[in-house]
Scaffold this motif. Structure first.
Motif, PDB file in Angstrom:
ATOM      1  N   VAL A 285       0.817  -1.215   0.000  1.00 17.28           N
ATOM      2  CA  VAL A 285       0.000   0.000   0.000  1.00 17.28           C
ATOM      3  C   VAL A 285       0.852   1.268   0.000  1.00 17.28           C
ATOM      4  N   SER A 286       2.157   1.127   0.175  1.00 19.06           N
ATOM      5  CA  SER A 286       3.041   2.286   0.229  1.00 19.06           C
ATOM      6  C   SER A 286       3.158   2.952  -1.140  1.00 19.06           C
ATOM      7  N   LYS A 287       3.332   4.268  -1.119  1.00 23.71           N
ATOM      8  CA  LYS A 287       3.570   5.021  -2.345  1.00 23.71           C
ATOM      9  C   LYS A 287       5.056   5.109  -2.668  1.00 23.71           C
ATOM     10  N   LYS A 288       5.879   4.543  -1.759  1.00 23.34           N
ATOM     11  CA  LYS A 288       7.315   4.538  -1.990  1.00 23.34           C
ATOM     12  C   LYS A 288       7.705   3.448  -2.988  1.00 23.34           C
ATOM     13  N   THR A 289       8.801   3.678  -3.715  1.00 28.39           N
ATOM     14  CA  THR A 289       9.310   2.691  -4.653  1.00 28.39           C
ATOM     15  C   THR A 289       9.800   1.459  -3.904  1.00 28.39           C
ATOM     16  N   LEU A 290       9.509   0.277  -4.436  1.00 27.78           N
ATOM     17  CA  LEU A 290       9.990  -0.952  -3.823  1.00 27.78           C
ATOM     18  C   LEU A 290      11.504  -1.032  -3.969  1.00 27.78           C
ATOM     19  N   PHE A 291      12.190  -1.390  -2.887  1.00 32.90           N
ATOM     20  CA  PHE A 291      13.651  -1.385  -2.896  1.00 32.90           C
ATOM     21  C   PHE A 291      14.201  -2.417  -3.872  1.00 32.90           C
TER      22      PHE A 291
ATOM     23  N   GLY B 179      14.023   7.741  -0.772  1.00 33.40           N
ATOM     24  CA  GLY B 179      13.325   6.812   0.106  1.00 33.40           C
ATOM     25  C   GLY B 179      12.765   5.640  -0.677  1.00 33.40           C
ATOM     26  N   GLU B 180      12.403   4.586   0.027  1.00 33.24           N
ATOM     27  CA  GLU B 180      11.897   3.378  -0.614  1.00 33.24           C
ATOM     28  C   GLU B 180      11.179   2.528   0.417  1.00 33.24           C
ATOM     29  N   CYS B 181      10.557   1.457  -0.031  1.00 33.66           N
ATOM     30  CA  CYS B 181       9.899   0.525   0.885  1.00 33.66           C
ATOM     31  C   CYS B 181      10.630  -0.803   0.827  1.00 33.66           C
TER      32      CYS B 181
ATOM     33  N   TYR C 272      20.339  -3.190   2.372  1.00 41.24           N
ATOM     34  CA  TYR C 272      19.146  -3.675   3.079  1.00 41.24           C
ATOM     35  C   TYR C 272      18.575  -4.972   2.489  1.00 41.24           C
ATOM     36  N   SER C 273      19.400  -5.743   1.775  1.00 41.55           N
ATOM     37  CA  SER C 273      18.876  -6.911   1.059  1.00 41.55           C
ATOM     38  C   SER C 273      18.789  -8.173   1.902  1.00 41.55           C
ATOM     39  N   PHE C 274      19.494  -8.220   3.046  1.00 42.68           N
ATOM     40  CA  PHE C 274      19.527  -9.449   3.829  1.00 42.68           C
ATOM     41  C   PHE C 274      19.094  -9.186   5.270  1.00 42.68           C
ATOM     42  N   PRO C 275      18.445 -10.157   5.908  1.00 39.89           N
ATOM     43  CA  PRO C 275      18.074 -10.006   7.317  1.00 39.89           C
ATOM     44  C   PRO C 275      19.315 -10.019   8.207  1.00 39.89           C
TER      45      PRO C 275
END
Length: 221
Positions: free
Chosen positions: A36-42, A50-52, A108-111
């Motif tokens: 639902v975010s308006k931010k671009t998916l990372f 910014g991104e989600c 931010y790609s890995f936990p």
């Protein structure tokens, strides 16, 4: 009022609260936030707009293995000469250092992950900013020096980096930013705790300023 009626009333209030909170979380900050975010998916890059991010948080250490850091140099009140190389030295406990992914393609790609002893696998950074106004927050987009400390720590948990060109004269703040493997801030198991990072303030002084002052006084005589 009987104990049973009180219990029923309290249960009803709690149930209503849970419904309201659950609805609010689902809309604003639930696991489907990126739907639902308006931010671009990372996509692994660092997006300045910014991104989600959909990466899960990952493994969290136990409270006896929380990260803590101290800056060994420069300490509060230390001075260094302007435009002269100096080495920033930090010490961190409970961090398995040396884990660092590519920030250009894997940000931010890995936990967050733990090693076999339960310590966070990650790395640290140092950032130096000039003190413009002691009473106002620093502009996070402006810094005098920044470096990722990507190597494994030495046997004492120390990490260091050379500021090879030094800094102009002035007052500065140096801070650490300890991170997990994919550069996200380290995640701790409890909210009430000491900070995992450290900051100190130091001064860069003009070269030979004492000698210059002495020579001026001698010339006056």
């Amino acid at each position: 009022m009987s104990l049973l009626k009180k219990s029923l009333i309290i249960s009803a209030i709690l149930a209503a609260y849970i419904v309201v909170v659950a609805f609010a979380v689902d809309v604003n900050t639930g696991n489907n936030v990126c739907d639902v975010s308006k931010k671009t998916l990372f996509n692994g890059t660092q997006n300045p707009n910014g991104e989600c991010v959909t990466t899960v948080m990952g493994e969290i250490p136990s409270k006896d293995k929380m990260v803590s850091t101290i800056i060994r140099f420069p300490k509060d009140g230390d001075t260094v000469q302007e435009n002269q190389p100096f080495t920033i030295v930090t010490k961190t406990i409970n961090l398995s250092a040396g884990f660092f992914d590519d920030p250009a393609t894997q940000y931010y790609s890995f936990p967050q992950t733990l090693d076999d002893q339960g310590f966070i696998q990650g790395h640290s950074h140092v950032t130096v900013q000039q003190v413009v106004d002691e009473n106002e927050p620093f502009d996070p987009q402006v810094f005098a020096f920044f470096k990722g400390l990507n190597d494994p720590a030495n046997g004492q948990g120390e990490l260091s980096v050379l500021v090879d060109k030094g800094l102009p004269a002035g007052k500065y703040r140096v801070c650490t930013m300890v991170a997990a493997f994919a550069h996200q801030p380290t995640l701790m198991p409890i909210a009430q705790r000491g900070a995992q990072d450290d900051c100190t303030r130091f001064t860069v002084v003009q070269q030979n300023n004492k000698r210059s002052l002495l020579s001026k006084l001698l010339r006056r005589k």
